[in-house]
Design a protein around this motif. Sequence first.
Motif, PDB file in Angstrom:
ATOM      1  N   TYR A  74      -7.731  17.065  -7.139  1.00  0.00           N
ATOM      2  CA  TYR A  74      -8.667  16.663  -6.077  1.00  0.00           C
ATOM      3  C   TYR A  74      -7.949  16.346  -4.774  1.00  0.00           C
ATOM      4  CZ  TYR A  74     -12.239  16.373  -9.681  1.00  0.00           C
ATOM      5  OH  TYR A  74     -13.106  16.667 -10.685  1.00  0.00           O
ATOM      6  N   SER A  75      -6.766  15.728  -4.906  1.00  0.00           N
ATOM      7  CA  SER A  75      -6.015  15.366  -3.701  1.00  0.00           C
ATOM      8  C   SER A  75      -5.540  16.611  -2.969  1.00  0.00           C
ATOM      9  CB  SER A  75      -4.809  14.514  -4.063  1.00  0.00           C
ATOM     10  OG  SER A  75      -5.204  13.439  -4.870  1.00  0.00           O
TER      11      SER A  75
ATOM     12  N   ARG B 179      -1.706   2.689  -6.582  1.00  0.00           N
ATOM     13  CA  ARG B 179      -2.409   3.025  -5.342  1.00  0.00           C
ATOM     14  C   ARG B 179      -3.866   3.410  -5.558  1.00  0.00           C
ATOM     15  NH1 ARG B 179       1.921   6.856  -2.310  1.00  0.00           N
ATOM     16  NH2 ARG B 179       3.732   5.493  -2.503  1.00  0.00           N
ATOM     17  N   SER B 180      -4.180   3.974  -6.733  1.00  0.00           N
ATOM     18  CA  SER B 180      -5.570   4.388  -6.931  1.00  0.00           C
ATOM     19  C   SER B 180      -6.489   3.165  -7.038  1.00  0.00           C
ATOM     20  CB  SER B 180      -5.694   5.280  -8.166  1.00  0.00           C
ATOM     21  OG  SER B 180      -5.330   4.542  -9.307  1.00  0.00           O
TER      22      SER B 180
ATOM     23  N   TYR C 270       3.405   4.412  -8.869  1.00  0.00           N
ATOM     24  CA  TYR C 270       2.623   4.384  -7.629  1.00  0.00           C
ATOM     25  C   TYR C 270       1.238   4.998  -7.777  1.00  0.00           C
ATOM     26  CZ  TYR C 270       3.822   9.293  -6.963  1.00  0.00           C
ATOM     27  OH  TYR C 270       3.945  10.641  -7.116  1.00  0.00           O
ATOM     28  N   ARG C 271       1.130   5.998  -8.630  1.00  0.00           N
ATOM     29  CA  ARG C 271      -0.182   6.641  -8.751  1.00  0.00           C
ATOM     30  C   ARG C 271      -1.245   5.658  -9.234  1.00  0.00           C
ATOM     31  NH1 ARG C 271      -0.643  12.377  -8.473  1.00  0.00           N
ATOM     32  NH2 ARG C 271       1.309  13.368  -9.032  1.00  0.00           N
TER      33      ARG C 271
ATOM     34  N   CYS D  19       0.803  -1.224   0.000  1.00  0.00           N
ATOM     35  CA  CYS D  19       0.000   0.000   0.000  1.00  0.00           C
ATOM     36  C   CYS D  19       0.836   1.275   0.000  1.00  0.00           C
ATOM     37  CB  CYS D  19      -0.943   0.009   1.192  1.00  0.00           C
ATOM     38  SG  CYS D  19      -2.185  -1.275   1.081  1.00  0.00           S
ATOM     39  N   GLY D  20       2.151   1.146   0.121  1.00  0.00           N
ATOM     40  CA  GLY D  20       2.994   2.334   0.016  1.00  0.00           C
ATOM     41  C   GLY D  20       3.324   3.009   1.328  1.00  0.00           C
ATOM     42  N   ILE D  21       3.064   2.335   2.449  1.00  0.00           N
ATOM     43  CA  ILE D  21       3.312   2.958   3.746  1.00  0.00           C
ATOM     44  C   ILE D  21       4.700   2.621   4.263  1.00  0.00           C
ATOM     45  CG2 ILE D  21       2.492   3.014   6.146  1.00  0.00           C
ATOM     46  CD1 ILE D  21      -0.265   2.335   4.956  1.00  0.00           C
ATOM     47  N   VAL D  22       5.210   1.489   3.826  1.00  0.00           N
ATOM     48  CA  VAL D  22       6.548   1.058   4.228  1.00  0.00           C
ATOM     49  C   VAL D  22       7.364   0.853   2.946  1.00  0.00           C
ATOM     50  CG1 VAL D  22       7.847  -0.860   5.254  1.00  0.00           C
ATOM     51  CG2 VAL D  22       5.812   0.013   6.402  1.00  0.00           C
ATOM     52  N   ASN D  23       8.613   1.262   2.974  1.00  0.00           N
ATOM     53  CA  ASN D  23       9.467   1.068   1.801  1.00  0.00           C
ATOM     54  C   ASN D  23       9.979  -0.370   1.751  1.00  0.00           C
ATOM     55  OD1 ASN D  23       9.409   3.732   0.824  1.00  0.00           O
ATOM     56  ND2 ASN D  23      10.962   4.353   2.309  1.00  0.00           N
TER      57      ASN D  23
ATOM     58  N   ASN E 172      -2.558  16.325  -9.297  1.00  0.00           N
ATOM     59  CA  ASN E 172      -3.781  15.689  -8.846  1.00  0.00           C
ATOM     60  C   ASN E 172      -4.589  16.701  -8.034  1.00  0.00           C
ATOM     61  OD1 ASN E 172      -5.715  14.021  -7.839  1.00  0.00           O
ATOM     62  ND2 ASN E 172      -4.292  12.352  -7.443  1.00  0.00           N
TER      63      ASN E 172
ATOM     64  N   ALA F  42      -8.377  18.203  -1.259  1.00  0.00           N
ATOM     65  CA  ALA F  42      -8.824  17.467  -0.073  1.00  0.00           C
ATOM     66  C   ALA F  42      -7.948  17.812   1.133  1.00  0.00           C
ATOM     67  CB  ALA F  42      -8.799  15.963  -0.343  1.00  0.00           C
TER      68      ALA F  42
ATOM     69  N   LEU G 155      -8.799  12.687  -1.506  1.00  0.00           N
ATOM     70  CA  LEU G 155      -7.375  12.394  -1.367  1.00  0.00           C
ATOM     71  C   LEU G 155      -6.915  11.392  -2.415  1.00  0.00           C
ATOM     72  CD1 LEU G 155      -4.869  12.877   0.427  1.00  0.00           C
ATOM     73  CD2 LEU G 155      -5.555  10.894   1.751  1.00  0.00           C
ATOM     74  N   PHE G 156      -7.791  10.465  -2.748  1.00  0.00           N
ATOM     75  CA  PHE G 156      -7.431   9.463  -3.751  1.00  0.00           C
ATOM     76  C   PHE G 156      -7.712   9.952  -5.173  1.00  0.00           C
ATOM     77  CE2 PHE G 156      -5.867   5.445  -2.016  1.00  0.00           C
ATOM     78  CZ  PHE G 156      -5.850   5.789  -0.681  1.00  0.00           C
ATOM     79  N   GLY G 157      -7.962  11.254  -5.290  1.00  0.00           N
ATOM     80  CA  GLY G 157      -8.020  11.858  -6.609  1.00  0.00           C
ATOM     81  C   GLY G 157      -9.332  11.680  -7.348  1.00  0.00           C
TER      82      GLY G 157
ATOM     83  N   PRO H 251      -2.650   7.968  -3.891  1.00  0.00           N
ATOM     84  CA  PRO H 251      -1.872   8.197  -5.113  1.00  0.00           C
ATOM     85  C   PRO H 251      -1.503   9.669  -5.274  1.00  0.00           C
ATOM     86  CG  PRO H 251      -4.182   7.922  -5.653  1.00  0.00           C
ATOM     87  CD  PRO H 251      -4.067   7.725  -4.177  1.00  0.00           C
TER      88      PRO H 251
ATOM     89  N   LEU I 222      -0.129   8.542   3.028  1.00  0.00           N
ATOM     90  CA  LEU I 222       0.984   7.774   2.461  1.00  0.00           C
ATOM     91  C   LEU I 222       0.505   6.731   1.460  1.00  0.00           C
ATOM     92  CD1 LEU I 222       3.241   7.204   5.604  1.00  0.00           C
ATOM     93  CD2 LEU I 222       3.543   8.869   3.780  1.00  0.00           C
ATOM     94  N   SER I 223      -0.703   6.206   1.677  1.00  0.00           N
ATOM     95  CA  SER I 223      -1.193   5.154   0.783  1.00  0.00           C
ATOM     96  C   SER I 223      -1.981   5.730  -0.396  1.00  0.00           C
ATOM     97  CB  SER I 223      -2.059   4.157   1.555  1.00  0.00           C
ATOM     98  OG  SER I 223      -3.259   4.787   1.973  1.00  0.00           O
TER      99      SER I 223
ATOM    100  N   LYS J   1       8.209   7.120   6.470  1.00  0.00           N
ATOM    101  CA  LYS J   1       8.074   5.700   6.142  1.00  0.00           C
ATOM    102  C   LYS J   1       9.221   4.929   6.751  1.00  0.00           C
ATOM    103  CE  LYS J   1       6.051   6.283   1.566  1.00  0.00           C
ATOM    104  NZ  LYS J   1       6.058   5.747   0.201  1.00  0.00           N
ATOM    105  N   SER J   2       8.930   3.737   7.287  1.00  0.00           N
ATOM    106  CA  SER J   2      10.036   2.929   7.796  1.00  0.00           C
ATOM    107  C   SER J   2      10.570   2.045   6.684  1.00  0.00           C
ATOM    108  CB  SER J   2       9.600   2.091   8.989  1.00  0.00           C
ATOM    109  OG  SER J   2       8.306   1.611   8.807  1.00  0.00           O
TER     110      SER J   2
END
Lengths: 315, 253
Positions: free
Chosen positions: B4-5, A77-78, A73-74, A52-56, B2, B8, A105-107, B96, B93-94, B252-253
């Motif tokens: 809309y993002s 993730r969408s 990623y765009r 999901c892109g939260i951890v590398n 983007n 938001a 947020l998700f466009g 797009p 972070l999750s 991010k870790s």
Amino acid sequence: MSAVISVNNLSKIYESGFQALKNVNLDINAGEIFALLGPNGAGKTTLISIICGIVNPSDGAVLADGHDIVRDYRKARSKIGLVPQEIATDAFESVWGSVSFSRGLFGKPRNDAYIEKVLRDLSLWDKKDSKIMMLSGGMKRRLMIAKALSHEPKILFLDEPTAGVDVELRRDMWEMVRKLREQGVTIILTTHYIEEAEEMADRVGIINHGEIVLVDEKTRLMQQLGRKQLTVHLAAPMAAIPAPLSNLPLTLADDGMALVYDYDANQERTGIEELLRTLNQHNIEFKDLHSRQSSLEDIFVDLVKNGVNREAMAS
Amino acid sequence: MNFYSIRAIYKFEMARTWRTLMQSVASPVISTSLYFIVFGSAIGSRMVAIDGVSYGAFIIPGLIMMSLMTQSISNASFGIYMPTFSGTIYEVLSAPVSALEIVIGYVGAAATKSTILGLLILITARLFVDYQVQHPVMMLAFLVLTAVTFSMFGFIIGVWADTFEKLQIIPLMIITPLTFLGGSFYSIKMLPEFWQTVTLFNPVVYLISGFRWSFFGVADVHMGVSLGMTLVFLLVCMLAVWWIFKTGYKLKS
Ligand SMILES: Nc1ncnc2c1ncn2[C@@H]1O[C@H](COP(=O)(O)OP(=O)(O)OP(=O)(O)O)[C@@H](O)[C@H]1O
Ligand SMILES: [Mg+2]
């Protein structure tokens, strides 16, 4: 079947030096419900967080709906919605505001009708103007699901969606997950409740110590690894297993009132016939017979324990 | 981009401002009013004019800058610290969205808020002293540039901080002294020569000086130098933010 998520040689070493994932390979089929099982600390959340892109990721690659999760990623993730393990919400925001925020947020452009549908499906409609801090824990969890669905994802990750949720609500959630699958959404869930995986999943993956131990269709898994057990309830108690039966895999249970026979249901000869004949020949009377297939839980515990044993032997 | 993002995040942050209206707008306005009463009217009436500007008017740009900087930092640092603290950052972070879009959303909202605040203080000042703005466009440019730069600086602090204490310490230990010593309440020409030179290492001097020039047409440092330095600080902050996202530092870790 086509893979909607494809994990290739994925590894994760945290800054602390701890390796949480070891060369993980996993394909998730489009439209399935996939249950990821594993004990605490196995690496389930780490795996989901990377996708999901939260951890590398430290090494390896993941494709989501054909898009590389890092380079592209765009697009990747969408397609994805995530309900994280920990409930995290903005206390002062309203339910409606929070779900609308997620969609934006998700466009995605505003779509009040869709958000209304999501909230109604999750029985949150009458709470739409409430501040989040006024919701119960179960409602908050449903809100997290609503947020994850707000942008109409193709793939939904549910990281322990039913932890701390009462039985009725859990049933509702299962129902909702099935409905989503009917709409073509691929669902990946982690859970500690094996009955959940047993009830819901098309396929099951077992992860332990950062390694995928096994992936299989649930039904086949339960058949293949499914040991069966026959319990013979005796008419009179028995002090020990009689000599004629000593060469069979039998144990004495219930204060000598029952004999438990383990067998493999897939074998040509299960040995049941022989057992019953022997009981007959030696005039051992019994009141009842009862057979049961081992659950996913037994399989799981077995696998995880064997894993530990293997390690213990190696060291 | 983007759109809309960005919208938001921006809307979400602005909503937070309106929810905490008293705290975010009223209190800085009240405290600057107090400055005007004490420094502008009470003490100022006994001060001689500086470069032909009455003391009461002289301190207006300095006071606005001071609030602008501290508010930009606290708005932006809180804006990004809170989600990392509460865990809601997972969603950003999750999503797009690119790093640039996240920064435009958070920093844009923080800068908007502090710019509005700066203008409010400007209007409030009118109740106490008479002044004129000679270069309104440059005044706005300095206002916005400073708001954006310090909001970005605040964003960096918000990412770096892992306790509330750290969140407060930089504004308190660095920004407040620098603004006090940066000529908010005096012209640096009033200092002995040695201290004048030392002061030139204080970045805030350039911001205040340039901003004051836009009001009265006089300044401690040449206006071009001020503008140049302001842009340099902006660039430094932008590079730092870019590095944060590139490495995933602390996010991010
Ligand atoms: N940020 C981190 N830094 C270092 N180690 C971490 C970090 N996050 C997780 N770990 C470690 O990685 C391992 C896997 O954690 P993860 O959260 O993925 O497990 P999990 O399978 O989701 O467990 P659970 O069922 O308890 O949720 C654990 O040993 C954990 O301690
Ligand atoms: Mg977990």
